[in-house]
Write an enzyme that holds these catalytic residues in place. Structure first.
Site, PDB file in Angstrom:
ATOM      1  N   ASP A  41      16.441  -2.453  -8.556  1.00 12.83           N
ATOM      2  CA  ASP A  41      16.540  -3.905  -8.608  1.00 12.83           C
ATOM      3  C   ASP A  41      17.353  -4.341  -7.387  1.00 12.83           C
ATOM      4  OD1 ASP A  41      16.430  -6.500  -9.326  1.00 12.83           O
ATOM      5  OD2 ASP A  41      17.565  -6.297 -11.190  1.00 12.83           O
ATOM      6  N   SER A  42      17.091  -5.546  -6.909  1.00 12.10           N
ATOM      7  CA  SER A  42      17.759  -6.014  -5.689  1.00 12.10           C
ATOM      8  C   SER A  42      19.235  -6.302  -5.913  1.00 12.10           C
ATOM      9  CB  SER A  42      17.086  -7.283  -5.194  1.00 12.10           C
ATOM     10  OG  SER A  42      17.322  -8.335  -6.113  1.00 12.10           O
ATOM     11  N   GLY A  43      19.612  -6.513  -7.162  1.00 14.78           N
ATOM     12  CA  GLY A  43      21.012  -6.822  -7.444  1.00 14.78           C
ATOM     13  C   GLY A  43      21.277  -8.307  -7.579  1.00 14.78           C
ATOM     14  N   GLY A  44      20.235  -9.125  -7.355  1.00 11.05           N
ATOM     15  CA  GLY A  44      20.412 -10.583  -7.495  1.00 11.05           C
ATOM     16  C   GLY A  44      20.970 -10.945  -8.867  1.00 11.05           C
ATOM     17  N   GLN A 101       9.729 -16.598 -10.562  1.00 16.38           N
ATOM     18  CA  GLN A 101      10.775 -17.311 -11.306  1.00 16.38           C
ATOM     19  C   GLN A 101      10.212 -18.640 -11.802  1.00 16.38           C
ATOM     20  OE1 GLN A 101      13.623 -16.321 -12.418  1.00 16.38           O
ATOM     21  NE2 GLN A 101      14.086 -14.458 -11.259  1.00 16.38           N
ATOM     22  N   CYS A 113       8.694  11.896 -34.898  1.00 18.98           N
ATOM     23  CA  CYS A 113       9.133  12.018 -33.506  1.00 18.98           C
ATOM     24  C   CYS A 113       9.307  13.492 -33.145  1.00 18.98           C
ATOM     25  CB  CYS A 113      10.444  11.268 -33.316  1.00 18.98           C
ATOM     26  SG  CYS A 113      11.087  11.345 -31.629  1.00 18.98           S
ATOM     27  N   ASP A 157      16.342 -12.426  -5.472  1.00 23.55           N
ATOM     28  CA  ASP A 157      15.926 -13.668  -6.138  1.00 23.55           C
ATOM     29  C   ASP A 157      17.131 -14.320  -6.793  1.00 23.55           C
ATOM     30  OD1 ASP A 157      16.289 -11.688  -8.080  1.00 23.55           O
ATOM     31  OD2 ASP A 157      14.911 -12.635  -9.473  1.00 23.55           O
ATOM     32  N   CYS A 196      15.212  14.850 -33.015  1.00 27.81           N
ATOM     33  CA  CYS A 196      14.493  14.887 -34.295  1.00 27.81           C
ATOM     34  C   CYS A 196      14.042  16.302 -34.663  1.00 27.81           C
ATOM     35  CB  CYS A 196      13.310  13.927 -34.255  1.00 27.81           C
ATOM     36  SG  CYS A 196      13.839  12.205 -34.183  1.00 27.81           S
TER      37      CYS A 196
HETATM   38 ZN    ZN Z   1      13.368  11.578 -31.969  1.00 33.21          ZN
END
Ligand code: ZN
Length: 378
Positions: free
Chosen positions: A89-92, A191, A306, A143, A311
């Site tokens: 992510d750009s960090g905006g 946006q 799972c 952004d 699990c």
């Molecule tokens: Zn699990």
């Protein structure tokens, strides 16, 4: 990067993103490794549960440990020991939510670090340069993310600024080369808050600029879920079918299913890891709070369907014991299971789309997820 759309079922899509560091089947969930680590989960465990791409954050990694050490390590992949794709992510969003914000100008955003109060400026060009050094497979434009609610005039001005910043990011991208020879892609961010006309304008303008992929930003910030779905659907109707679509920061299993139904391909959220550390575990029959006394003598697995390490190996009673005793292992096992659940969710969605039974599968899973009442965290 190459995106191949393989199957559609209604608006839902199954595809593949080919990157230098490997193939990403979509829909996909991306575990969040903000500071270069997915909290409480080792990279080898992420590989075992089928994570294909993880997130890093430019704001955090730029402030600490800084660009130099990551560059000397040959990029983020080498530094954090993760061989598969990384999106940064750009960090905006973090500049606006975490730092002591000093000003948003045409040039960029000035802020004080949340770590030591030091002053910094992020311009669109700078965030591209930093992400080049990080070596991420998918980079994001700078952004401005609006809070909710946000007045319409502000949302419009902000969208216009984000659009100009996207153009500058794209220019810098064209002027620079990948730092380590591996191809890097740049995604734009739509946006426009919850205003349909602004969202539409934002999406159309960015599509005309021809980015390699498109994110939908500024959602899951407190607006009602129906409004999030409406904005998502509005954007995906405009975004090109030939490019991947990424809904940023979303969300619950229900949110993800509804967004896949509206044509979204990529997701990230801290929910599985954060909830896991708070003893809330997702199962195919709803959420469980492992601190609840009902699990004290339950020697069955967290989720009988799972296949994750947690699990396969441990009981609900043991998980509850670990949480009650404050053992670190509780956080690890819960995070592994919750991420495994989210990755199962998107894998199963992909199979259902390929077999053109997505709507029926989604409806039956939504009913099952709602079956067990949510037990609040004490
Ligand atoms: Zn699990």
């Amino acid at each position: 990067m190459e995106f191949r759309l393989e199957h559609t079922d209604g608006l839902a899509r199954a595809g593949s993103i080919m990157t230098h560091h490997g193939l990403i089947p979509t829909p996909i969930f991306m575990p969040v490794g903000t500071q270069g680590a997915v909290k409480a989960v080792e990279p080898r465990e992420l590989e075992e549960i089928g994570a294909r791409i993880i997130l890093g954050n430019t704001y955090h990694l730029y402030l600490r440990p800084g660009r130099d050490i990551i560059e000397r390590a040959g990029g983020l992949h080498g530094f954090i020991g993760w061989r598969r794709p990384i999106l940064t992510d750009s960090g905006g969003y973090q500049v606006f939510s975490l730092s002591d914000l000093r000003g948003i100008e045409e040039e960029g955003v000035t802020f004080k670090s949340h770590l030591d109060g030091s002053s910094h400026t992020f311009s669109p060009e700078r965030v591209v340069e930093i992400q080049r050094v990080l070596g991420s497979d998918i980079m994001m434009v700078l952004d401005e993310c609006n809070p909710y609610p946000c007045d319409e005039a502000y949302a419009f001005r902000s969208h216009a600024l984000t659009l100009r910043w996207a153009g500058r990011c794209q220019n810098r991208m064209a002027q620079t080369s990948p730092a380590y020879g591996a191809n890097q892609s740049l995604f734009a961010i739509v946006q426009g808050s919850t205003y349909p006309a602004i969202r539409e304008q934002s999406a159309r303008a960015l599509v005309a600029m021809d980015f390699e992929g498109y994110a939908i930003g500024g959602l899951s910030v407190g607006e009602p879920a129906e409004l999030m779905y409406m904005m998502t659907g509005l954007c995906t109707a405009i975004l090109p079918a030939s490019k991947p679509r990424y809904l940023m920061g979303v969300g619950t299993p229900e949110n993800i299913l509804e967004a896949i139904a509206r044509g979204v391909d990529m997701f990230d959220c801290v929910m599985p890891t954060r909830n896991g550390r708070n003893a809330v575990l997702f199962t195919r029959r709803g959420k469980l709070n492992m601190r609840n006394a009902v699990h004290t003598a339950d020697l069955g697995p967290v989720d009988p369907d799972c296949t994750c390490y947690t699990c396969r190996s441990f009981s609900r009673a043991y998980l509850r014991h670990l949480f009650k005793a404050g053992e670190i292992l509780a956080l690890q096992l819960a995070s592994i299971h919750n991420l495994a659940f989210y990755l199962w969710l998107v894998r199963s969605a992909r199979e259902a789309i390929a077999e053109r039974r997505f709507a029926a599968w989604k409806d039956s899973l939504l009913a099952a997820l709602a079956a067990e009442p949510v037990i609040s965290i004490p």
